[in-house]
Design an enzyme around this catalytic site. Structure first.
Site, short mmCIF file in Angstrom:
data_model
loop_
_atom_site.label_atom_id
_atom_site.label_comp_id
_atom_site.label_asym_id
_atom_site.label_seq_id
_atom_site.Cartn_x
_atom_site.Cartn_y
_atom_site.Cartn_z
N ALA A 63 54.14 -11.06 1.06
CA ALA A 63 52.80 -10.50 1.06
C ALA A 63 52.08 -11.06 -0.16
O ALA A 63 52.69 -11.69 -1.02
CB ALA A 63 52.89 -8.98 0.98
N GLY A 102 56.84 -9.82 3.83
CA GLY A 102 55.88 -9.82 4.92
C GLY A 102 56.05 -11.02 5.84
O GLY A 102 55.75 -10.94 7.03
N GLU A 105 58.70 -10.00 8.23
CA GLU A 105 58.17 -8.95 9.12
C GLU A 105 57.24 -9.56 10.16
O GLU A 105 57.21 -9.13 11.31
CB GLU A 105 57.46 -7.88 8.29
CG GLU A 105 58.45 -7.11 7.44
CD GLU A 105 57.79 -6.02 6.62
OE1 GLU A 105 56.95 -6.36 5.78
OE2 GLU A 105 58.11 -4.84 6.84
N GLU A 125 61.69 -6.63 -0.97
CA GLU A 125 60.77 -5.60 -1.50
C GLU A 125 61.46 -4.63 -2.45
O GLU A 125 60.84 -4.14 -3.40
CB GLU A 125 60.13 -4.82 -0.35
CG GLU A 125 59.06 -5.57 0.41
CD GLU A 125 59.61 -6.51 1.48
OE1 GLU A 125 60.84 -6.75 1.53
OE2 GLU A 125 58.79 -7.00 2.28
#
Ligand code: NAD
Length: 693
Positions: A63, A102, A105, A125
């Site tokens: 991210a 991310g 994901e 994370e």
């Protein structure tokens, strides 16, 4: 179409390429056009399949963490994944480099995943005090099983493409041009025909979940978390994926994420993430010197480890000692250390041979003439160091960087024994030097900017976390350590036994307390230092006089029976403390954990403030990096200076003043900068000059 996302049509297969250098982070300016493109391609009749690929050296590596803690602009990652899962045509992620956070994901929103053989996949994370908040905890177990998902998410450690293939996370692994392979793969899937099941509706990983085994794994993780909330939340989220329907588990993941992202622990861990990157930056852009061969002087505890650190980083090393015997002893220790790694399977026999092949031993200073960097790790004695640097001045090639690993000595004085002060600096490694990440790089008065920039870069190349500091007694780390320990003897005499003090430290989150640490390092080191400086410590000195040096002699502040490393409280030590207190007329009282923290960690923060004031460290966050990486300050508290902000500067100043009034000791006298921080809430020094010149 935005330049961050482009679409090409290759014979009916759409290739959606994300191009957001340097690591293709999922920033708003990627998410927006990506969503638009997916919606358009879903309707586009000429497209039978979609490949998501990335330009540059990696897939989406995470991210955009600069967006953390701010309201996320829609569409967020979860909306993109939902859009992906609504597509009836086969969607294929083409993963090269790293698919982290991310990025992983996102690919879990695709029907299929193909990877380059060198790719790495992971959900890191947890290292930022978070859990994957874009559905990762709910989708990953559906493919790889709950236990495997917990191992990946709970540790944050990535896995390679082959392992991901074996686990069911990746459908195919390719060598060569990945996009071509991915397009062929997508076309083949389209030809076979659907329906294509999104990961949310798959359950092959969950079918045979053994919840008892999962809970045992989760308990193990919680045991290692040492007060960190994120690993426990990760385990809860993965467990939900097994026990709850998909949408409920997804909502629960979100709730856990929202809680974590606002927590002090995650703020602390994100602070450290940025702090480490910031610490490695130097102003200006100087040309670095070339380092091909490294010399190390002294093959003792530190020299051997330092030589290993460079050999592990791929550098040939010349190791210098005073005699053949000392050299052979040092080399034998190095070999033994590598053999231990082989036995533990963290190193192959081949790699061991290759690393040992980097070593060249010598007892002649002239053999250092071809070294570009020479690190001195001989005895901690100014006369010895001056003599060595005088000799180096005569033999080292012009431009070679001359470094000392001294713990306390004045590097300007050492530099003055050469005719090239611009080439001299400190490289303060921590023990064991081949393992510990921290490297204090000490800039002396005349150190040249290019010499400094060269070692900062070199530190990264050998996997160290570097912090540039200035010259003072003990630099940043050891100077603050002395402040932390300044009240320990007094606390003992006033009635706090070692075990009680150590427990207060462990409850705070340290891996061990100061007395356990002293026993581990050897009490004789501090004893020798005190004697050399004319200082005393009544309890520690008496223990050393009794031959109690800590773990190495089986007895120190604690007992260590039969070679065990587990400290056992010793009634004899408690009796000694009582006797010494009585001799001094001190009546024992009960000392609270709060008082222990106030009298040890508040002086630690206060000394940090003085270090900042003096420009010995350039930033408060540099001090945090030193303490977390070199001394075990709990990561969840972000380092002493970050923690001071959480604790409240005003409270720290007030309590320091209280103790200063009671004891008159300097360590309690609040630094002016600390007082300012108490008023403004910030460590800003108002000057950027500091040590960086
Ligand atoms: P050590 O006693 O284990 O090793 C010193 C080695 O240097 C010995 O093998 C000795 O034979 C050799 N030596 C002495 N004079 C020499 C010379 N003129 N030429 C070549 N070799 C010479 O000591 P150590 O613990 O490795 O400490 C070395 C330095 O590192 C000291 O300055 C110390 O303060 C610093 N340091 C130590 C630690 C630690 O935890 N031990 C941590 C950081 C820094």
């Amino acid at each position: 179409m935005s330049s961050s996302v482009s679409v090409a049509n290759e014979g009916g297969v759409a290739i959606l390429t994300i191009d957001n250098p340097p690591v293709n982070a999922l920033s708003f300016h990627v998410r927006e056009p990506l969503t638009q493109a997916l919606i358009a391609l879903q309707e586009e009749a000429s497209v039978v399949a979609i490949v998501i690929a990335c330009a540059g050296r990696t897939f989406v590596a995470g991210a955009d963490i600069t967006e953390f803690g701010r309201p996320v602009q829609q569409p967020d990652l979860r909306a993109i994944v939902a859009a992906l899962e609504a597509i009836a045509k086969p969607t294929v992620a083409a993963i090269h480099g790293t698919a982290f956070g991310g990025g992983l994901e996102l690919v879990l929103g695709c029907h299929f995943r193909v990877a380059d053989q060198g790719a790495k996949l992971g959900l890191p994370e947890v290292k930022l005090g978070l859990l994957p908040g874009g559905g990762g905890t709910v989708r990953l177990p559906r493919l790889v099983g709950a236990v495997k998902a917990l191992r990946m998410i709970g540790s944050g450690t990535p896995i390679g493409a082959d392992e991901a293939h074996g686990a069911g996370l990746v459908d195919a692994v390719f060598a060569g041009d990945l996009t071509t392979h991915a397009v062929n793969f997508a076309r083949e899937m389209a030809r076979k025909g659907g329906p294509f099941t999104p990961v949310r509706d798959r359950d092959e990983g969950l079918r045979e979940t053994d919840l008892a085994a999962f809970d045992a794994e989760a308990a193990d993780l919680a045991g290692k978390a040492r007060g960190l909330e994120a690993p426990i939340a990760c385990a809860q989220a993965v467990r939900n994926a097994v026990t709850l329907p998909f949408d409920e588990a997804l909502a629960a993941e979100r709730a856990l994420f929202v809680k974590l992202v606002a927590s002090d622990q995650s703020r602390a861990q994100r602070h450290l993430f940025f702090a480490e990157r910031e610490a490695a930056k130097l102003p200006g852009n100087v040309v670095k010197r070339r380092i091909a061969r490294v010399g190390v002087i002294g093959a003792g505890t530190m020299g051997g480890g330092i030589a290993m650190a460079f050999a592990n980083g791929g550098f040939p090393v010349t190791l210098l000692e005073t005699s053949q015997e000392a050299l052979q002893r040092g080399l034998a220790t190095v070999e033994k250390n590598y053999a231990v790694s082989v036995a533990r399977r963290s190193l192959s026999e081949d790699a061991k041979r290759q690393r040992l092949g980097q070593f060249k031993g010598s007892i002649d200073h002239a053999d250092l003439a071809d070294c570009d960097l020479i690190v001195e790790a001989a005895f901690e004695d100014m006369a010895v160091k001056k003599e060595i640097f005088g000799k180096l001045d005569a033999v080292a090639r012009p431009g070679a960087i001359l470094a000392t690993n001294t713990s306390y000595l004045d590097i300007d004085e050492i530099a003055a024994s050469t005719s090239r002060r611009q080439d001299v600096l400190g490289l303060h490694f921590f023990s064991p030097a081949n393992v510990m990440k921290l490297l204090e790089i000490v800039r002396a008065e005349k150190t040249a900017p290019d010499a400094l920039a060269t070692v900062v870069d070199l530190a990264r190349r050998i996997g160290k976390v570097a912090v540039v500091v200035g010259v003072c007694h003990g630099f940043v780390g050891n100077r603050m350590l002395a402040a932390r320990g300044s009240e320990l003897e007094a606390l003992l005499l006033e009635g706090a036994i070692p075990n009680r003090i150590d427990k207060a430290f462990i409850d705070f989150g340290w891996p061990m307390g100061p007395f356990q640490m002293g026993d581990l390092a050897g009490l004789d080191i501090g004893w020798r230092n005190r004697k050399a400086r004319g200082l005393t410590a009544v309890i520690a000195d008496t223990l050393c006089e009794q031959g109690r040096f800590g773990q190495k002699s089986g007895r120190g502040f604690y007992l260590y029976e039969n070679g065990s490393r587990t400290p056992v409280p010793d009634p004899e030590v408690e009796a000694l403390i009582r006797d010494k207190a009585a001799e001094k007329g001190i009546a024992p009282r009960t000392i609270s954990a709060d008082e222990i923290i106030e009298r040890t960690l508040y002086p630690l923060v206060n000394e940090g403030a003085k270090i900042l004031e003096e420009g010995i460290a350039a930033r408060a966050s540099d001090i945090d990096v030193v303490w977390v990486n070199g001394y075990g300050f709990p990561v969840g508290k972000g380092g002493p200076m970050f923690w001071a902000g959480l604790e409240g500067g005003a409270r720290i100043v007030e309590r320091l003043e209280y103790w200063h009034e009671r004891t008159g000791k300097d360590v309690f006298k609040p630094a002016p900068l600390l007082k300012r921080m108490a008023e403004t809430g910030s460590w800003e020094t108002g000057s950027t000059a500091g040590i960086r010149g």
